[in-house]
Design a protein around this motif. Structure first.
Motif, PDB file in Angstrom:
ATOM      1  N   ALA A 166      40.421  31.820  55.793  1.00 59.46           N
ATOM      2  CA  ALA A 166      40.296  33.210  55.345  1.00 59.46           C
ATOM      3  C   ALA A 166      41.631  33.745  54.837  1.00 59.46           C
ATOM      4  O   ALA A 166      41.690  34.418  53.802  1.00 59.46           O
ATOM      5  CB  ALA A 166      39.773  34.084  56.484  1.00 59.46           C
ATOM      6  N   LEU A 167      42.714  33.433  55.555  1.00 64.34           N
ATOM      7  CA  LEU A 167      44.030  33.891  55.110  1.00 64.34           C
ATOM      8  C   LEU A 167      44.382  33.306  53.748  1.00 64.34           C
ATOM      9  O   LEU A 167      44.816  34.031  52.853  1.00 64.34           O
ATOM     10  CB  LEU A 167      45.113  33.472  56.111  1.00 64.34           C
ATOM     11  N   GLN A 168      44.177  32.003  53.596  1.00 58.87           N
ATOM     12  CA  GLN A 168      44.522  31.361  52.331  1.00 58.87           C
ATOM     13  C   GLN A 168      43.650  31.878  51.199  1.00 58.87           C
ATOM     14  O   GLN A 168      44.124  32.114  50.091  1.00 58.87           O
ATOM     15  CB  GLN A 168      44.397  29.839  52.443  1.00 58.87           C
ATOM     16  N   ARG A 169      42.369  32.092  51.460  1.00 61.55           N
ATOM     17  CA  ARG A 169      41.454  32.603  50.436  1.00 61.55           C
ATOM     18  C   ARG A 169      41.906  33.974  49.941  1.00 61.55           C
ATOM     19  O   ARG A 169      41.923  34.236  48.729  1.00 61.55           O
ATOM     20  CB  ARG A 169      40.039  32.691  51.003  1.00 61.55           C
ATOM     21  N   CYS A 170      42.297  34.839  50.845  1.00 61.33           N
ATOM     22  CA  CYS A 170      42.746  36.175  50.440  1.00 61.33           C
ATOM     23  C   CYS A 170      44.073  36.113  49.697  1.00 61.33           C
ATOM     24  O   CYS A 170      44.275  36.839  48.723  1.00 61.33           O
ATOM     25  CB  CYS A 170      42.845  37.086  51.655  1.00 61.33           C
ATOM     26  N   CYS A 171      44.971  35.243  50.135  1.00 59.61           N
ATOM     27  CA  CYS A 171      46.245  35.080  49.424  1.00 59.61           C
ATOM     28  C   CYS A 171      46.002  34.542  48.013  1.00 59.61           C
ATOM     29  O   CYS A 171      46.597  35.037  47.048  1.00 59.61           O
ATOM     30  CB  CYS A 171      47.174  34.146  50.193  1.00 59.61           C
ATOM     31  N   ASP A 172      45.134  33.541  47.894  1.00 63.16           N
ATOM     32  CA  ASP A 172      44.828  32.981  46.580  1.00 63.16           C
ATOM     33  C   ASP A 172      44.216  34.035  45.663  1.00 63.16           C
ATOM     34  O   ASP A 172      44.541  34.103  44.476  1.00 63.16           O
ATOM     35  CB  ASP A 172      43.873  31.795  46.705  1.00 63.16           C
ATOM     36  N   ARG A 173      43.330  34.842  46.225  1.00 66.00           N
ATOM     37  CA  ARG A 173      42.689  35.896  45.429  1.00 66.00           C
ATOM     38  C   ARG A 173      43.730  36.887  44.908  1.00 66.00           C
ATOM     39  O   ARG A 173      43.715  37.270  43.734  1.00 66.00           O
ATOM     40  CB  ARG A 173      41.647  36.607  46.293  1.00 66.00           C
ATOM     41  N   THR A 174      44.639  37.298  45.773  1.00 62.96           N
ATOM     42  CA  THR A 174      45.689  38.233  45.374  1.00 62.96           C
ATOM     43  C   THR A 174      46.612  37.607  44.336  1.00 62.96           C
ATOM     44  O   THR A 174      46.927  38.237  43.309  1.00 62.96           O
ATOM     45  CB  THR A 174      46.506  38.682  46.598  1.00 62.96           C
ATOM     46  N   ASN A 175      47.052  36.376  44.581  1.00 70.04           N
ATOM     47  CA  ASN A 175      47.939  35.703  43.635  1.00 70.04           C
ATOM     48  C   ASN A 175      47.276  35.561  42.268  1.00 70.04           C
ATOM     49  O   ASN A 175      47.905  35.777  41.231  1.00 70.04           O
ATOM     50  CB  ASN A 175      48.368  34.338  44.183  1.00 70.04           C
ATOM     51  N   GLY A 176      45.999  35.234  42.251  1.00 62.13           N
ATOM     52  CA  GLY A 176      45.266  35.108  40.990  1.00 62.13           C
ATOM     53  C   GLY A 176      45.125  36.432  40.263  1.00 62.13           C
ATOM     54  O   GLY A 176      45.253  36.501  39.033  1.00 62.13           O
ATOM     55  N   THR A 177      44.868  37.486  41.012  1.00 60.42           N
ATOM     56  CA  THR A 177      44.740  38.820  40.415  1.00 60.42           C
ATOM     57  C   THR A 177      46.053  39.246  39.765  1.00 60.42           C
ATOM     58  O   THR A 177      46.070  39.728  38.620  1.00 60.42           O
ATOM     59  CB  THR A 177      44.325  39.855  41.481  1.00 60.42           C
ATOM     60  N   ILE A 178      47.150  39.053  40.475  1.00 60.76           N
ATOM     61  CA  ILE A 178      48.452  39.441  39.930  1.00 60.76           C
ATOM     62  C   ILE A 178      48.781  38.602  38.705  1.00 60.76           C
ATOM     63  O   ILE A 178      49.241  39.136  37.676  1.00 60.76           O
ATOM     64  CB  ILE A 178      49.549  39.331  41.012  1.00 60.76           C
ATOM     65  N   ASP A 179      48.541  37.294  38.784  1.00 63.57           N
ATOM     66  CA  ASP A 179      48.785  36.443  37.615  1.00 63.57           C
ATOM     67  C   ASP A 179      47.954  36.894  36.422  1.00 63.57           C
ATOM     68  O   ASP A 179      48.422  36.874  35.284  1.00 63.57           O
ATOM     69  CB  ASP A 179      48.462  34.978  37.930  1.00 63.57           C
ATOM     70  N   GLY A 180      46.735  37.324  36.671  1.00 66.17           N
ATOM     71  CA  GLY A 180      45.877  37.796  35.588  1.00 66.17           C
ATOM     72  C   GLY A 180      46.461  38.989  34.859  1.00 66.17           C
ATOM     73  O   GLY A 180      46.348  39.100  33.637  1.00 66.17           O
ATOM     74  N   TYR A 181      47.091  39.877  35.595  1.00 67.36           N
ATOM     75  CA  TYR A 181      47.715  41.041  34.973  1.00 67.36           C
ATOM     76  C   TYR A 181      49.014  40.688  34.252  1.00 67.36           C
ATOM     77  O   TYR A 181      49.370  41.317  33.264  1.00 67.36           O
ATOM     78  CB  TYR A 181      47.994  42.131  36.012  1.00 67.36           C
TER      79      TYR A 181
END
Length: 84
Positions: free
Chosen positions: A36-51
């Motif tokens: 769960a921790l890694q999934r949320c970190c990956d989601r955040t990292n992907g969102t920021i990279d997208g911007y």
């Protein structure tokens, strides 16, 4: 990477992260749910990279402190979504 599980554990502590990642804690857990921790970190990292993609060369050579703080905030908000 803007946020990692290790950064979250260091800043927020194991107890809070156990409560946020384990739906029915028994009180015997010693570590948060790493998936769960890694999934949320990956989601955040992907969102920021997208911007940032298209405006900056990724990965950034240096992570601004403000961006790291936003990454922490976003990830904790995602983790609150794991609450029952």
């Amino acid at each position: 990477m803007y946020i990692t599980p290790e950064i979250l554990i260091e800043k927020y502590g194991v107890d809070l992260l156990i409560r946020l990642t384990i739906k029915e804690p028994t009180g015997e857990e010693t570590t948060p749910d790493s998936v769960a921790l890694q999934r949320c970190c990956d989601r955040t990292n992907g969102t920021i990279d997208g911007y940032l993609r298209g405006r900056y060369v990724l990965p950034l050579s240096e992570i601004p402190p403000e961006l790291a703080g936003y990454a922490e905030d976003i990830t904790i908000a995602h983790l609150y979504g794991y609450l029952p």
